[in-house]
Motif scaffolding. Structure first.
Motif, PDB file in Angstrom:
ATOM      1  N   ARG A 163      17.060 126.469  39.251  1.00  0.00           N
ATOM      2  CA  ARG A 163      16.838 126.697  37.833  1.00  0.00           C
ATOM      3  C   ARG A 163      15.913 127.903  37.713  1.00  0.00           C
ATOM      4  O   ARG A 163      14.714 127.763  37.619  1.00  0.00           O
ATOM      5  CB  ARG A 163      16.206 125.452  37.235  1.00  0.00           C
ATOM      6  N   HIS A 222      18.431 132.544  34.445  1.00  0.00           N
ATOM      7  CA  HIS A 222      19.299 131.709  33.599  1.00  0.00           C
ATOM      8  C   HIS A 222      18.586 131.196  32.357  1.00  0.00           C
ATOM      9  O   HIS A 222      19.053 130.253  31.715  1.00  0.00           O
ATOM     10  CB  HIS A 222      19.845 130.534  34.418  1.00  0.00           C
ATOM     11  N   LEU A 223      17.464 131.807  32.032  1.00  0.00           N
ATOM     12  CA  LEU A 223      16.777 131.401  30.798  1.00  0.00           C
ATOM     13  C   LEU A 223      17.669 131.684  29.590  1.00  0.00           C
ATOM     14  O   LEU A 223      18.544 132.552  29.661  1.00  0.00           O
ATOM     15  CB  LEU A 223      15.469 132.176  30.656  1.00  0.00           C
ATOM     16  N   PRO A 224      17.456 130.981  28.498  1.00  0.00           N
ATOM     17  CA  PRO A 224      18.328 131.187  27.333  1.00  0.00           C
ATOM     18  C   PRO A 224      18.258 132.616  26.800  1.00  0.00           C
ATOM     19  O   PRO A 224      17.234 133.287  26.944  1.00  0.00           O
ATOM     20  CB  PRO A 224      17.757 130.213  26.292  1.00  0.00           C
ATOM     21  N   VAL A 225      19.346 133.025  26.207  1.00  0.00           N
ATOM     22  CA  VAL A 225      19.358 134.338  25.572  1.00  0.00           C
ATOM     23  C   VAL A 225      18.351 134.327  24.424  1.00  0.00           C
ATOM     24  O   VAL A 225      18.105 133.295  23.804  1.00  0.00           O
ATOM     25  CB  VAL A 225      20.761 134.676  25.015  1.00  0.00           C
ATOM     26  N   GLU A 268      17.414 135.289  20.779  1.00  0.00           N
ATOM     27  CA  GLU A 268      18.035 135.683  19.509  1.00  0.00           C
ATOM     28  C   GLU A 268      16.987 136.419  18.691  1.00  0.00           C
ATOM     29  O   GLU A 268      16.082 135.800  18.122  1.00  0.00           O
ATOM     30  CB  GLU A 268      18.552 134.446  18.778  1.00  0.00           C
ATOM     31  N   ASP A 314      10.619 131.166  18.286  1.00  0.00           N
ATOM     32  CA  ASP A 314      11.181 131.180  19.630  1.00  0.00           C
ATOM     33  C   ASP A 314      11.485 129.736  20.044  1.00  0.00           C
ATOM     34  O   ASP A 314      11.275 128.800  19.265  1.00  0.00           O
ATOM     35  CB  ASP A 314      10.252 131.894  20.622  1.00  0.00           C
ATOM     36  N   ASP A 315      11.968 129.557  21.260  1.00  0.00           N
ATOM     37  CA  ASP A 315      12.380 128.215  21.687  1.00  0.00           C
ATOM     38  C   ASP A 315      11.209 127.247  21.794  1.00  0.00           C
ATOM     39  O   ASP A 315      11.413 126.027  21.830  1.00  0.00           O
ATOM     40  CB  ASP A 315      13.115 128.290  23.032  1.00  0.00           C
ATOM     41  N   TRP A 316       9.982 127.780  21.853  1.00  0.00           N
ATOM     42  CA  TRP A 316       8.809 126.915  21.945  1.00  0.00           C
ATOM     43  C   TRP A 316       8.274 126.554  20.568  1.00  0.00           C
ATOM     44  O   TRP A 316       7.290 125.836  20.457  1.00  0.00           O
ATOM     45  CB  TRP A 316       7.713 127.603  22.756  1.00  0.00           C
ATOM     46  N   ARG A 334       7.330 126.019  33.599  1.00  0.00           N
ATOM     47  CA  ARG A 334       8.389 126.912  33.135  1.00  0.00           C
ATOM     48  C   ARG A 334       7.798 128.204  32.557  1.00  0.00           C
ATOM     49  O   ARG A 334       8.281 129.301  32.836  1.00  0.00           O
ATOM     50  CB  ARG A 334       9.225 126.190  32.072  1.00  0.00           C
ATOM     51  N   ASP A 346       8.731 130.880  35.325  1.00  0.00           N
ATOM     52  CA  ASP A 346      10.020 131.442  34.915  1.00  0.00           C
ATOM     53  C   ASP A 346       9.900 132.451  33.780  1.00  0.00           C
ATOM     54  O   ASP A 346      10.641 133.418  33.731  1.00  0.00           O
ATOM     55  CB  ASP A 346      10.965 130.310  34.481  1.00  0.00           C
TER      56      ASP A 346
END
Lengths: 262, 412
Positions: A3, A7-10, A12, A18-20, A123, A127
């Motif tokens: 992992r 391969h982290l999300p694209v 946008e 953000d994703d957080w 993460r 990452d």
């Protein structure tokens, strides 16, 4: 088959969050208003040795003067944005219980705060190459307390597992410009500090802290070398960080002439 | 990862009459590495399959073993949980254990030829504990079934029984795909549970993370795991973790923070006792939410086509969704009929149309991406839509596109 960061999300770019859950717009607004005023005028903060914070890659910053209502992690993040050569952004890390309270759950995450969960911090550090800041209470830097607190902190454990540098940062003046006159015992062994800005109103009590002169000094990073013994390495680094913070803070306090005037 | 990518796999897909099951069958059909696809379900599918053969199995798949032995099946794809979750079919979820007996007997039989079992489960298996990380991974501890919601208990039983069978038979490979709620015309999982209300209620002071997966990506992911011969656990979710309010905005749902921040667990349990379904899971969604780390599957070479936001944008509103799922939504001239299929496939009198080669399929309008065409549909008049539908029917036969054209036509 790992992992990995590739391969982290694209991203946008047209999203505010953000994703957080951090809001770019709110973070920028807070940075230009509240944190700018706190950094420049209220605390008149100064960051020493900012180059010791890695220019790239993840790192865990441990600063003393932390606590539920302490602004020190946000202040350090602001200082890094101002003074680090790469103007690096850092994510303050808070107790998951704090982020599970209504209102705080949204406001703090929008401001960029992440929960101190080992998987999440790993993460971020390994990452996403982020800087993560945790605050430790200055009165919990003695060896006995470290074993129960810092050595068990999920963020430190995550940093050891990720193999990223751990950077101690000494904060002088952040938690002693308001005299604590008493500590009110709370359920669960917690204490509510009653200072000149009493009563403490959660995070709002940060505003009740008196203005002061805050010095932030970055100490040399410690690179973990767990070799399969993450628990032992976490304890070793926790003790090392706490002792260095303690001794350096004592030196800085001795050299100080006033709490409020440089 | 086991190397089982040799051509000639013979695959059996359960719950094939469901929308998700149909999409998975279609995804498998498009891969030449799959030699044979047997689609089974208790109900007939709404439309015929292109290459797969459908067998209707009644009485909880009572004759599954005979069908599998007859077709020399070596891979079983159990889609039942995902198929029940997309439209939130509580009865089907409760029924899972009955069908599981037959499926697991088949897979656990040492004399049988089945060498792989692919189970589609759900990320709801992790529960809604506040101690969960923001992004669950395959290594995140699973929630205990004790005190869990009925959905969690059903998923726990599904997975644990499959794992027990795999543990008892060394040569049986097991892949467990825990999928985020699949979204598309078939539904939006838990996000659709409250869409009959005029206002979607959220919890005051919370805006939890939400992640879903487009149903096409889910189908492709399942086919990828089958074709690549992957074993182990994989999380399937689109890129992008939205806040709940962002997700509701993408769905076009009106929402307001009208639920109190305290007591949602108690309220959900009370509502559950009154007979309302999925209340504990809805409370978990509204209070804690869940982000999903999808990188393990991506590391095997799988690429998602839709982000969470793009997937939610394809969800049709409640009225159209009910239209899509209602009987008769597939035109009569294209509906599945066992007798017609038997005639067309096996009668010496029937002239079977040549299935165009993959290269030929990519000329003309078939070369356009389905998503691009979907975006164009509202701007086309009825004649153009009918012409496009006829073209799709005769050529690429993209199920999702045809279904969307039918929906647009039905609305006019």
């Amino acid at each position: 088959m790992t992992r990995g960061p590739e391969h982290l999300p694209v991203v946008e770019t047209d999203r505010d969050l953000d994703d957080w859950g951090r809001s770019e717009r709110l973070s920028r607004t807070l940075d230009r208003t509240l944190w700018d005023a706190a950094y420049k005028y209220w605390y008149r903060a100064r960051l020493e040795q900012p180059r010791r914070v890695p220019a790239t890659g993840g790192a865990l910053l441990i600063v003393n003067g932390g606590g539920t209502a302490s602004p020190v992690t946000a202040l350090l993040a602001k200082a890094l944005r101002e003074k680090h050569p790469q103007r690096r952004d850092a994510r303050p890390c808070a107790d998951p219980e704090l982020l599970d309270h209504p209102g705080f759950a949204v406001a703090l995450k929008r401001a960029g705060v992440v929960a101190a969960h080992a998987d999440d911090v790993r993460r971020l550090l390994a990452d996403e190459d982020e800087l993560v800041v945790i605050g430790v209470r200055t009165d919990r830097l003695h060896d006995d307390a470290v074993e129960g607190d810092l050595a068990r902190h999920p963020a430190l454990r995550a940093a050891i597992e990720a193999g990223v540098p751990v950077v101690p940062v000494v904060a002088r003046g952040i938690d002693d410009e308001t005299h604590v006159v008493a500590r009110l015992p709370l359920p669960g062994g917690r204490e509510l500090p009653l200072g000149l800005g009493v009563p403490a109103l959660g995070s709002l009590s940060a505003a009740a802290l008196l203005p002061g002169a805050v010095d932030l000094r970055v100490l040399s990073p410690i690179t973990p070398d767990a070799r399969g013994d993450e628990t032992g390495e976490t304890e070793r680094i926790a003790l090392s960080v706490a002792r260095r913070l303690r001794h350096e803070l004592d030196d800085m306090r001795r050299a100080r002439r006033s709490r409020w005037v440089r | 990862m086991t190397d089982r990518t040799a051509t000639g796999q013979r695959v059996l897909v359960t719950a094939a009459a469901s929308r998700i099951g149909g999409l998975i069958v279609a995804a498998l059909e498009s891969d030449p590495a799959i030699e044979t696809i047997i689609a089974v379900d208790a109900e007939a599918p709404p439309a015929p399959f292109q290459r797969a053969e459908f067998v209707r199995l009644r009485d909880h798949y009572a004759q599954l073993a005979r069908v599998a032995a007859g077709a020399a099946i070596d891979v079983v794809v159990d889609v039942r949980a995902a198929a029940a979750l997309a439209p939130l079919d509580h009865a089907a979820l409760v029924d899972l254990s009955d069908g599981s007996d037959r499926i697991l007997d088949l897979c656990g039989d040492p004399e049988g030829g089945v060498r792989r079992l692919v189970v589609l489960s759900s990320t709801h298996r992790y529960g809604w504990d506040s101690d969960l990380p923001r992004f669950v991974t395959e290594q995140t501890p699973l929630a205990s079934r004790e005190g869990g919601s009925p959905l969690l208990r059903a998923l726990a039983e599904l997975e644990s029984r499959a794992q027990a069978v795999a543990a008892g038979r060394d040569e049986l490979g097991l892949a467990v795909l825990r999928t985020a709620d699949p979204v598309g015309p078939a539904g939006a999982g838990l996000l659709q549970a409250l869409d009959l209300l005029p206002l979607f209620p959220t919890v005051l002071g919370f805006d939890p993370p939400v992640q879903v997966v487009h149903e096409d990506d889910l189908a492709r992911a399942a086919a990828h795991v089958v074709v690549a011969g992957l074993d182990g656990e994989y999380l399937v979710a689109a890129d992008g973790t939205l806040a709940l309010t962002e997700a509701l905005r993408a769905l076009g749902v009106t929402h307001a923070p009208v639920l109190p921040p305290w007591g949602t667990g108690l309220l959900s349990r009370l509502l559950h006792r009154t007979g309302l379904r999925f209340t504990q899971d809805i409370a978990g969604l509204l209070r804690h939410g869940r982000g999903i780390d999808n990188r393990k599957l991506k590391a095997t070479g799988f690429a998602y086509r839709s982000t969470t936001r793009e997937a939610l944008a394809t969800v049709v509103p409640g009225r159209r969704r009910r239209l899509a799922l209602s009987a008769g939504s597939v035109p009569a001239d294209n509906a599945y009929d066992a007798d017609v299929e038997a005639f067309l496939r096996y009668s010496p009198s029937a002239q079977r149309p040549e299935v165009p080669a993959a290269d030929e399929q990519r000329h003309g309008i078939a070369a356009l991406d389905a998503d691009a065409l979907l975006a164009l549909l509202p701007s086309l008049d009825a004649d153009a839509l009918r012409a496009l539908r006829a073209h799709e029917q005769a050529g690429p036969r993209r199920v999702r596109l045809i279904a969307e054209i039918d929906l647009v036509l039905a609305e006019r």
